[in-house]
Design a protein around this motif. Structure first.
Motif, PDB file in Angstrom:
ATOM      1  N   LEU A  97       0.823  -1.214   0.000  1.00 33.16           N
ATOM      2  CA  LEU A  97       0.000   0.000   0.000  1.00 33.16           C
ATOM      3  C   LEU A  97       0.855   1.261   0.000  1.00 33.16           C
ATOM      4  N   VAL A  98       1.943   1.243   0.748  1.00 35.45           N
ATOM      5  CA  VAL A  98       2.854   2.394   0.762  1.00 35.45           C
ATOM      6  C   VAL A  98       3.445   2.598  -0.628  1.00 35.45           C
ATOM      7  N   ALA A  99       3.850   1.503  -1.272  1.00 39.26           N
ATOM      8  CA  ALA A  99       4.402   1.598  -2.634  1.00 39.26           C
ATOM      9  C   ALA A  99       3.340   2.125  -3.605  1.00 39.26           C
ATOM     10  N   MET A 100       2.104   1.635  -3.476  1.00 39.79           N
ATOM     11  CA  MET A 100       1.003   2.091  -4.329  1.00 39.79           C
ATOM     12  C   MET A 100       0.763   3.586  -4.133  1.00 39.79           C
ATOM     13  N   ALA A 101       0.766   4.027  -2.885  1.00 39.87           N
ATOM     14  CA  ALA A 101       0.555   5.441  -2.582  1.00 39.87           C
ATOM     15  C   ALA A 101       1.682   6.294  -3.156  1.00 39.87           C
ATOM     16  N   LYS A 102       2.906   5.841  -3.001  1.00 39.19           N
ATOM     17  CA  LYS A 102       4.052   6.605  -3.515  1.00 39.19           C
ATOM     18  C   LYS A 102       4.006   6.701  -5.043  1.00 39.19           C
ATOM     19  N   ASP A 103       3.588   5.629  -5.712  1.00 39.02           N
ATOM     20  CA  ASP A 103       3.432   5.676  -7.173  1.00 39.02           C
ATOM     21  C   ASP A 103       2.368   6.700  -7.561  1.00 39.02           C
ATOM     22  N   ALA A 104       1.253   6.700  -6.839  1.00 37.25           N
ATOM     23  CA  ALA A 104       0.181   7.656  -7.131  1.00 37.25           C
ATOM     24  C   ALA A 104       0.651   9.085  -6.885  1.00 37.25           C
ATOM     25  N   ILE A 127      -4.026   3.849   5.670  1.00 36.21           N
ATOM     26  CA  ILE A 127      -2.585   3.772   5.414  1.00 36.21           C
ATOM     27  C   ILE A 127      -2.222   4.676   4.234  1.00 36.21           C
ATOM     28  N   VAL A 128      -2.994   4.593   3.158  1.00 34.34           N
ATOM     29  CA  VAL A 128      -2.725   5.409   1.964  1.00 34.34           C
ATOM     30  C   VAL A 128      -2.893   6.890   2.284  1.00 34.34           C
ATOM     31  N   HIS A 129      -3.969   7.252   2.980  1.00 33.07           N
ATOM     32  CA  HIS A 129      -4.188   8.660   3.349  1.00 33.07           C
ATOM     33  C   HIS A 129      -2.996   9.201   4.152  1.00 33.07           C
ATOM     34  N   ASP A 130      -2.479   8.415   5.069  1.00 30.77           N
ATOM     35  CA  ASP A 130      -1.346   8.853   5.894  1.00 30.77           C
ATOM     36  C   ASP A 130      -0.098   9.104   5.048  1.00 30.77           C
ATOM     37  N   VAL A 131       0.169   8.224   4.075  1.00 28.82           N
ATOM     38  CA  VAL A 131       1.343   8.386   3.207  1.00 28.82           C
ATOM     39  C   VAL A 131       1.178   9.632   2.336  1.00 28.82           C
ATOM     40  N   VAL A 132      -0.013   9.830   1.809  1.00 29.57           N
ATOM     41  CA  VAL A 132      -0.283  10.989   0.954  1.00 29.57           C
ATOM     42  C   VAL A 132      -0.131  12.285   1.754  1.00 29.57           C
ATOM     43  N   ALA A 133      -0.692  12.309   2.953  1.00 28.23           N
ATOM     44  CA  ALA A 133      -0.589  13.508   3.794  1.00 28.23           C
ATOM     45  C   ALA A 133       0.867  13.811   4.141  1.00 28.23           C
ATOM     46  N   GLY A 143     -16.940   6.851  -3.222  1.00 32.97           N
ATOM     47  CA  GLY A 143     -17.636   5.612  -3.528  1.00 32.97           C
ATOM     48  C   GLY A 143     -18.163   4.942  -2.273  1.00 32.97           C
ATOM     49  N   GLU A 144     -18.873   3.853  -2.486  1.00 38.32           N
ATOM     50  CA  GLU A 144     -19.466   3.084  -1.401  1.00 38.32           C
ATOM     51  C   GLU A 144     -18.781   1.723  -1.313  1.00 38.32           C
ATOM     52  N   PRO A 145     -18.610   1.217  -0.083  1.00 39.18           N
ATOM     53  CA  PRO A 145     -18.013  -0.120   0.060  1.00 39.18           C
ATOM     54  C   PRO A 145     -18.841  -1.147  -0.704  1.00 39.18           C
ATOM     55  N   PRO A 146     -18.273  -2.106  -1.332  1.00 38.54           N
ATOM     56  CA  PRO A 146     -16.855  -2.470  -1.307  1.00 38.54           C
ATOM     57  C   PRO A 146     -16.027  -1.777  -2.379  1.00 38.54           C
ATOM     58  N   ASN A 147     -16.615  -0.778  -3.033  1.00 40.87           N
ATOM     59  CA  ASN A 147     -15.905  -0.086  -4.121  1.00 40.87           C
ATOM     60  C   ASN A 147     -15.361   1.269  -3.700  1.00 40.87           C
ATOM     61  N   ARG A 148     -15.205   1.493  -2.402  1.00 43.91           N
ATOM     62  CA  ARG A 148     -14.678   2.765  -1.904  1.00 43.91           C
ATOM     63  C   ARG A 148     -13.180   2.816  -2.191  1.00 43.91           C
ATOM     64  N   ARG A 149     -12.739   3.934  -2.712  1.00 42.81           N
ATOM     65  CA  ARG A 149     -11.331   4.069  -3.121  1.00 42.81           C
ATOM     66  C   ARG A 149     -10.779   5.419  -2.712  1.00 42.81           C
ATOM     67  N   VAL A 150      -9.453   5.509  -2.724  1.00 46.63           N
ATOM     68  CA  VAL A 150      -8.761   6.765  -2.427  1.00 46.63           C
ATOM     69  C   VAL A 150      -8.475   7.479  -3.745  1.00 46.63           C
ATOM     70  N   VAL A 151      -8.695   8.791  -3.735  1.00 45.28           N
ATOM     71  CA  VAL A 151      -8.323   9.635  -4.856  1.00 45.28           C
ATOM     72  C   VAL A 151      -7.250  10.573  -4.361  1.00 45.28           C
ATOM     73  N   VAL A 152      -6.075  10.524  -5.000  1.00 47.53           N
ATOM     74  CA  VAL A 152      -4.952  11.376  -4.619  1.00 47.53           C
ATOM     75  C   VAL A 152      -4.985  12.593  -5.521  1.00 47.53           C
ATOM     76  N   GLN A 153      -4.896  13.800  -4.898  1.00 47.96           N
ATOM     77  CA  GLN A 153      -5.015  15.042  -5.650  1.00 47.96           C
ATOM     78  C   GLN A 153      -3.810  15.935  -5.382  1.00 47.96           C
ATOM     79  N   PRO A 154      -3.565  16.866  -6.307  1.00 45.24           N
ATOM     80  CA  PRO A 154      -2.479  17.828  -6.054  1.00 45.24           C
ATOM     81  C   PRO A 154      -2.800  18.672  -4.833  1.00 45.24           C
ATOM     82  N   ALA A 155      -1.778  19.200  -4.194  1.00 50.56           N
ATOM     83  CA  ALA A 155      -1.982  20.037  -2.996  1.00 50.56           C
ATOM     84  C   ALA A 155      -2.643  21.350  -3.351  1.00 50.56           C
TER      85      ALA A 155
END
Length: 155
Positions: A97-104, A127-133, A143-155
């Motif tokens: 997840l950390v690697a996925m977040a860093k790629d995003a 975990i992803v939100h923490d890495v992005v922050a 989205g709604e579970p089970p399809n809830r996802r993180v969207v990473v945006q520019p600052a």
């Protein structure tokens, strides 16, 4: 106060460890159970070579964690945030997840466009939100579970 809290968390872990010990016996699976306190939570680790208790994408592990929380609730009358790991799955998944977040993060910084990740459970999204922050960018869940996802945006 911290020692009292740790003692209470270890007592929660003991309830869960006893439950899982019986479960391993019934399932005729080998595994060593460790009870500790990690980040203010009871943490049960089952060291085993079997992936049966992890399941596809950690689904069996997540179900066992919910059972562990029910065991504590039934025995103590209060909600528990006990964490369960089996065969080191959670640590391996955290690294993925950390690697996925860093790629995003890299993609967003390069293109300036938002990046949508694959659907994740609440624990994984945190975990992803923490890495992005930590990287100084913004993220939100959509989205709604089970399809809830993180969207990473520019600052």
């Amino acid at each position: 106060m911290a020692q009292e809290n740790d003692a209470a968390l270890l007592a929660e872990g003991d309830l869960v460890a006893d439950y899982f010990e019986e479960l391993l016996d019934i399932a005729d699976l080998d595994g060593d159970i460790e009870n500790s306190v990690v980040d203010g939570r009871a943490f049960i680790a089952i060291d085993t070579d079997s992936e049966l208790l992890v399941g596809k994408n950690g689904e069996v592990l997540d179900a066992l964690q919910e059972l562990a929380r029910l065991v504590v609730m039934t025995e103590t009358g209060h909600r528990s945030r006990v964490m369960v790991d089996i065969a080191g799955y959670r640590e391996k998944r955290r690294a993925e997840l950390v690697a996925m977040a860093k790629d995003a993060i890299a993609d967003v910084q390069e293109s300036g466009d938002p990046v949508k990740l694959v659907p994740l459970n609440a624990y994984e999204r945190k975990i992803v939100h923490d890495v992005v922050a930590a990287a100084g960018l913004v993220s939100e869940s959509e989205g709604e579970p089970p399809n809830r996802r993180v969207v990473v945006q520019p600052a």
